[in-house]
Design a protein around this motif. Sequence first.
Motif, PDB file in Angstrom:
ATOM      1  N   VAL A  25       0.965  -1.138   0.221  1.00  0.00           N
ATOM      2  CA  VAL A  25      -0.103   0.319   0.068  1.00  0.00           C
ATOM      3  C   VAL A  25       0.830   1.649   0.085  1.00  0.00           C
ATOM      4  CG1 VAL A  25      -1.609   1.331   1.370  1.00  0.00           C
ATOM      5  CG2 VAL A  25      -2.083  -1.163   1.373  1.00  0.00           C
ATOM      6  N   GLY A  26       2.081   1.597   0.814  1.00  0.00           N
ATOM      7  CA  GLY A  26       2.723   2.019   0.381  1.00  0.00           C
ATOM      8  C   GLY A  26       3.428   2.845  -0.349  1.00  0.00           C
ATOM      9  N   GLU A  27       3.546   1.680  -1.420  1.00  0.00           N
ATOM     10  CA  GLU A  27       4.143   2.139  -3.025  1.00  0.00           C
ATOM     11  C   GLU A  27       2.880   2.082  -3.307  1.00  0.00           C
ATOM     12  OE1 GLU A  27       5.888  -1.257  -3.242  1.00  0.00           O
ATOM     13  OE2 GLU A  27       7.737  -1.133  -2.305  1.00  0.00           O
ATOM     14  N   GLY A  28       1.745   2.297  -3.236  1.00  0.00           N
ATOM     15  CA  GLY A  28       0.047   3.051  -4.201  1.00  0.00           C
ATOM     16  C   GLY A  28      -0.316   1.456  -4.951  1.00  0.00           C
ATOM     17  N   LYS A  29       0.220   0.214  -4.095  1.00  0.00           N
ATOM     18  CA  LYS A  29      -0.409  -0.749  -4.849  1.00  0.00           C
ATOM     19  C   LYS A  29      -1.736  -1.176  -4.898  1.00  0.00           C
ATOM     20  CE  LYS A  29       3.786  -2.521  -5.751  1.00  0.00           C
ATOM     21  NZ  LYS A  29       4.905  -3.428  -5.523  1.00  0.00           N
ATOM     22  N   LEU A  30      -2.881  -2.470  -5.163  1.00  0.00           N
ATOM     23  CA  LEU A  30      -4.018  -2.343  -4.566  1.00  0.00           C
ATOM     24  C   LEU A  30      -3.373  -3.871  -3.862  1.00  0.00           C
ATOM     25  CD1 LEU A  30      -6.601  -2.091  -4.760  1.00  0.00           C
ATOM     26  CD2 LEU A  30      -6.878  -3.691  -7.017  1.00  0.00           C
ATOM     27  N   VAL A  31      -4.027  -4.186  -2.603  1.00  0.00           N
ATOM     28  CA  VAL A  31      -3.742  -5.582  -2.263  1.00  0.00           C
ATOM     29  C   VAL A  31      -5.135  -6.438  -2.529  1.00  0.00           C
ATOM     30  CG1 VAL A  31      -2.726  -6.455  -0.247  1.00  0.00           C
ATOM     31  CG2 VAL A  31      -2.273  -5.175  -0.881  1.00  0.00           C
ATOM     32  N   ALA A  32      -5.185  -7.276  -2.961  1.00  0.00           N
ATOM     33  CA  ALA A  32      -6.387  -8.370  -2.573  1.00  0.00           C
ATOM     34  C   ALA A  32      -5.660  -9.306  -1.653  1.00  0.00           C
ATOM     35  CB  ALA A  32      -6.209  -8.729  -4.296  1.00  0.00           C
ATOM     36  N   ARG A  33      -6.794  -9.289  -0.258  1.00  0.00           N
ATOM     37  CA  ARG A  33      -6.350  -9.981   0.644  1.00  0.00           C
ATOM     38  C   ARG A  33      -7.340 -11.101   0.320  1.00  0.00           C
ATOM     39  NH1 ARG A  33      -5.243 -14.278   3.613  1.00  0.00           N
ATOM     40  NH2 ARG A  33      -4.767 -14.165   5.360  1.00  0.00           N
ATOM     41  N   VAL A  34      -7.069 -12.634  -0.217  1.00  0.00           N
ATOM     42  CA  VAL A  34      -8.609 -13.252  -0.015  1.00  0.00           C
ATOM     43  C   VAL A  34      -8.744 -14.993   0.450  1.00  0.00           C
ATOM     44  CG1 VAL A  34      -9.280 -14.687  -2.716  1.00  0.00           C
ATOM     45  CG2 VAL A  34      -7.875 -12.866  -2.800  1.00  0.00           C
ATOM     46  N   HIS A  35      -9.979 -13.951   1.283  1.00  0.00           N
ATOM     47  CA  HIS A  35      -9.933 -15.680   2.315  1.00  0.00           C
ATOM     48  C   HIS A  35     -11.369 -16.675   1.307  1.00  0.00           C
ATOM     49  CE1 HIS A  35      -8.249 -13.646   5.762  1.00  0.00           C
ATOM     50  NE2 HIS A  35      -8.693 -12.697   5.393  1.00  0.00           N
ATOM     51  N   THR A  36     -11.905 -17.650   1.800  1.00  0.00           N
ATOM     52  CA  THR A  36     -12.233 -18.689   1.555  1.00  0.00           C
ATOM     53  C   THR A  36     -13.523 -18.373   2.104  1.00  0.00           C
ATOM     54  OG1 THR A  36     -12.500 -20.984   1.865  1.00  0.00           O
ATOM     55  CG2 THR A  36     -11.938 -19.224   4.052  1.00  0.00           C
ATOM     56  N   GLY A  37     -14.834 -18.691   1.300  1.00  0.00           N
ATOM     57  CA  GLY A  37     -16.011 -18.523   2.015  1.00  0.00           C
ATOM     58  C   GLY A  37     -16.553 -16.895   2.120  1.00  0.00           C
ATOM     59  N   ASP A  38     -16.971 -16.577   3.383  1.00  0.00           N
ATOM     60  CA  ASP A  38     -16.925 -15.316   3.460  1.00  0.00           C
ATOM     61  C   ASP A  38     -16.594 -14.352   4.862  1.00  0.00           C
ATOM     62  OD1 ASP A  38     -19.139 -12.821   3.047  1.00  0.00           O
ATOM     63  OD2 ASP A  38     -18.821 -13.054   5.579  1.00  0.00           O
ATOM     64  N   PRO A  39     -15.929 -13.602   4.351  1.00  0.00           N
ATOM     65  CA  PRO A  39     -14.412 -13.273   5.979  1.00  0.00           C
ATOM     66  C   PRO A  39     -15.347 -13.449   6.648  1.00  0.00           C
ATOM     67  CG  PRO A  39     -14.599 -11.910   4.146  1.00  0.00           C
ATOM     68  CD  PRO A  39     -14.981 -13.063   3.554  1.00  0.00           C
ATOM     69  N   ALA A  40     -16.076 -12.620   7.213  1.00  0.00           N
ATOM     70  CA  ALA A  40     -17.036 -12.385   8.283  1.00  0.00           C
ATOM     71  C   ALA A  40     -16.780 -13.559   8.883  1.00  0.00           C
ATOM     72  CB  ALA A  40     -18.148 -12.075   8.091  1.00  0.00           C
ATOM     73  N   ILE A  41     -17.300 -14.621   8.234  1.00  0.00           N
ATOM     74  CA  ILE A  41     -17.323 -15.958   9.602  1.00  0.00           C
ATOM     75  C   ILE A  41     -16.173 -16.409   9.737  1.00  0.00           C
ATOM     76  CG2 ILE A  41     -18.218 -18.855  10.165  1.00  0.00           C
ATOM     77  CD1 ILE A  41     -20.716 -16.867   7.919  1.00  0.00           C
ATOM     78  N   TYR A  42     -15.507 -16.950  10.193  1.00  0.00           N
ATOM     79  CA  TYR A  42     -14.184 -17.847  11.321  1.00  0.00           C
ATOM     80  C   TYR A  42     -12.861 -17.091   9.781  1.00  0.00           C
ATOM     81  CZ  TYR A  42     -17.242 -19.931  13.679  1.00  0.00           C
ATOM     82  OH  TYR A  42     -18.031 -20.570  14.426  1.00  0.00           O
ATOM     83  N   GLY A  43     -12.717 -16.032   9.294  1.00  0.00           N
ATOM     84  CA  GLY A  43     -11.700 -15.638   8.406  1.00  0.00           C
ATOM     85  C   GLY A  43     -10.861 -14.741   9.022  1.00  0.00           C
TER      86      GLY A  43
END
Length: 255
Positions: free
Chosen positions: A72-90
């Motif tokens: 992010v400090g380099e102005g990049k877009l980061v995709a943090r990819v979790h399984t299922g829906d990240p709200a449940i045990y994510g």
Amino acid sequence: MQGKVIFIGAGPGDPELLTIKAAKAIEKADTIIYAGSLVNPEVLSGAKPEAVIYNSAELNLDEIVEIMGKSVGEGKLVARVHTGDPAIYGAIAEQIQYLKARNINYEIIPGVSSLFASAAALEAELTLPEVSQTVIITRPSGRTPKPEREAIFRLAEHQATMCIFLGVHMISKVVAELLTFYDPLTPVAVVQKASWDDQKIVRGTLDDIVDQVQEAGITKTALIVVGDVLGTDKVTPSKLYDAHFTHEYRKGEGE
């Protein structure tokens, strides 16, 4: 969308269950950190060739957030990819805490939970009228502790539809707790890798499910679904489509 972290719910496994918004974010991402032990790699097939991809199964939290902060400090877009829906045990809360402390922009894209992929695989409605109108989502206590008031045997008192994550490896203990209040003949199903090509389903009752699961060799990546919604043939029609029921959009017959 530059200089930002996007938490993405990758869905249960089938890459076609990835949302359009999530797919677009992955396509634009410069850095991708995905839960390699659970996320189907095909979900990342739309990533651009120059994207840098990390498998978070090989990283600890400090290493993950360090990659986020640097990107992010380099102005990049980061995709943090979790399984299922990240709200449940994510495990996203601990990452968000880091981002907030450093004023790093982020957003969350929800995903299809394995809970709903399992219900689809079982061809089940989890909230049948007059059978169960409550779904309890929980997990057994393990290396990650949980409040005693949320012990499975306490939740079982409601005899609602219960969906138990992260517990198939200790299914004997789970079933013993459920039997505190559920009848031994209560229907139960175990769905392993819901929506994947090698999805596996085991059905039974609390009385025999332990043996069936052990015979099937299921020890991880599975959801346990318990409740009478899985075993009834008597479905009470909802009021929503009852010809005699009046609501905002339709006047019932005979009224």
